[in-house]
Design an enzyme around this catalytic site. Structure first.
Site, PDB file in Angstrom:
ATOM      1  N   LYS A 197       0.838  -1.203   0.000  1.00 37.94           N
ATOM      2  CA  LYS A 197       0.000   0.000   0.000  1.00 37.94           C
ATOM      3  C   LYS A 197       0.873   1.253   0.000  1.00 37.94           C
ATOM      4  O   LYS A 197       1.806   1.359   0.789  1.00 37.94           O
ATOM      5  CB  LYS A 197      -0.917  -0.011   1.221  1.00 37.94           C
ATOM      6  CG  LYS A 197      -1.850  -1.232   1.264  1.00 37.94           C
ATOM      7  CD  LYS A 197      -2.701  -1.263   2.505  1.00 37.94           C
ATOM      8  CE  LYS A 197      -1.871  -1.432   3.765  1.00 37.94           C
ATOM      9  NZ  LYS A 197      -2.689  -1.654   4.969  1.00 37.94           N
ATOM     10  N   GLY A 243      -8.111   3.386  10.959  1.00 36.33           N
ATOM     11  CA  GLY A 243      -8.575   2.036  10.689  1.00 36.33           C
ATOM     12  C   GLY A 243      -8.704   1.666   9.231  1.00 36.33           C
ATOM     13  O   GLY A 243      -9.303   0.634   8.910  1.00 36.33           O
ATOM     14  N   THR A 244      -8.123   2.454   8.325  1.00 37.87           N
ATOM     15  CA  THR A 244      -8.273   2.126   6.904  1.00 37.87           C
ATOM     16  C   THR A 244      -7.592   0.802   6.547  1.00 37.87           C
ATOM     17  O   THR A 244      -8.104   0.041   5.726  1.00 37.87           O
ATOM     18  CB  THR A 244      -7.694   3.247   6.025  1.00 37.87           C
ATOM     19  OG1 THR A 244      -6.375   3.575   6.473  1.00 37.87           O
ATOM     20  CG2 THR A 244      -8.549   4.491   6.096  1.00 37.87           C
ATOM     21  N   GLY A 245      -6.431   0.523   7.168  1.00 36.45           N
ATOM     22  CA  GLY A 245      -5.758  -0.741   6.884  1.00 36.45           C
ATOM     23  C   GLY A 245      -6.570  -1.940   7.339  1.00 36.45           C
ATOM     24  O   GLY A 245      -6.663  -2.953   6.633  1.00 36.45           O
ATOM     25  N   CYS A 246      -7.164  -1.838   8.525  1.00 40.84           N
ATOM     26  CA  CYS A 246      -8.035  -2.906   9.036  1.00 40.84           C
ATOM     27  C   CYS A 246      -9.219  -3.118   8.091  1.00 40.84           C
ATOM     28  O   CYS A 246      -9.578  -4.248   7.753  1.00 40.84           O
ATOM     29  CB  CYS A 246      -8.559  -2.548  10.420  1.00 40.84           C
ATOM     30  SG  CYS A 246      -7.302  -2.171  11.653  1.00 40.84           S
ATOM     31  N   THR A 274      -9.089   8.976   8.867  1.00 41.52           N
ATOM     32  CA  THR A 274      -8.639   7.771   8.164  1.00 41.52           C
ATOM     33  C   THR A 274      -8.267   6.651   9.142  1.00 41.52           C
ATOM     34  O   THR A 274      -7.585   5.698   8.756  1.00 41.52           O
ATOM     35  CB  THR A 274      -7.419   8.091   7.287  1.00 41.52           C
ATOM     36  OG1 THR A 274      -6.374   8.645   8.112  1.00 41.52           O
ATOM     37  CG2 THR A 274      -7.780   9.088   6.185  1.00 41.52           C
TER      38      THR A 274
END
Length: 273
Positions: free
Chosen positions: A177, A212-215, A210
């Site tokens: 990412k 928690g976007t990875g989760c 933003t």
């Protein structure tokens, strides 16, 4: 009627609801799955940061996972925050024991401020025991640097080679990412598979919300893979979902720091009062 996938998240709890297990359950549900959870740690946190962490006993984490697999068909597993080397080993043994068809590993290693969240020993267990069991890993630029034991890349032109090096760690696919890149206004991601790489372009959305976007992305990916989409299409769908959640994040009024994204932007858009 298409079968609704059952997807299990193995991760830590965020009581503010923006990341961790809470974000995973929302993201999985919004993408059309029946969401389940095995909790690895309790945290005290809000939109301004984390003030405390209480790891769950490794044996009880294993008991949670075994209870799910003993009774319920599990179509995919997403793995997030693990916290300690012992917990990482227990989770790896559980994955080996139950052999789910799809495992998405989000290697949570670095805090937003750049500080490490786990020890070098835990990183090594994740690298050697969990990455090779994974259908897809989803590190950001700093996490990829930790996994590869090298300096973080800073230019998007270097992403393809870095993603290919991640693939060499033993996973079936690696999604690198690019949100931490510093060489442009875009936010590209690169997917590496044995048959080559695929680049996904993305635009940055002007919002501080933003958290928690990875989760949320890794959870959406687990669902899309469980629904039968190949890696490229699953990433495309998961990225579109998360981009929509970020774009709608400012509709929410949650905390005074980095707020959550709007997980239910498509199925439950909150109209203005």
């Amino acid at each position: 009627m298409a079968r609704i996938p059952n997807v299990l998240s193995i991760a830590g709890s965020d009581p503010s609801g923006g990341a961790g297990i809470q974000a995973d359950l929302k993201s999985m549900s919004a993408n059309g799955a029946y969401a389940m959870a095995a909790i690895t740690a309790l945290t005290a946190q809000n939109t301004q940061g984390v003030s405390g962490v209480e790891p769950v006993a490794p044996a009880f984490i294993a008991a949670q996972i075994d209870a799910i697999f003993d009774d319920i068909r599990v179509d995919a597993v997403k793995i997030g925050m693990l916290g300690t080397a012992e917990i990482a080993r227990v989770v790896a043994r559980a994955i080996e024991r139950h052999a789910p068809a799809i495992v998405v590993l989000d290697p949570v290693m670095i805090a937003k401020g750049g500080n490490p969240l786990i020890t070098d020993e835990t990183v090594e267990v994740i690298r050697t025991d969990l990455v090779p069991l994974s259908t897809m890993i989803t590190p950001n630029i700093p996490e990829a640097a930790v996994l590869l034991t090298e300096a973080p890349i800073r230019e998007s032109r270097r992403m393809q080679a870095a993603a290919t090096r991640l693939l060499a760690l033993g996973c079936r696919s690696a999604l690198l990412k690019g949100g931490h890149l510093e060489d442009g206004e875009g936010s590209p991601d690169v997917l590496a598979r044995p048959d080559g790489t695929h680049r996904f372009e993305g635009t940055r959305i002007a919002t501080k919300n933003t958290h928690g976007t990875g989760c949320s992305l890794s959870s959406a990916l687990a669902v899309q893979l469980a629904r039968g989409y190949d890696a490229v299409e699953a990433v495309s769908r998961a990225k579109a979902y998360v981009s929509g959640a970020i774009a709608a994040a400012d509709q929410l009024e949650v905390g005074s720091g980095h707020g959550p994204t709007h997980h239910f932007h498509a199925v439950n858009p909150f109209p203005p009062l």
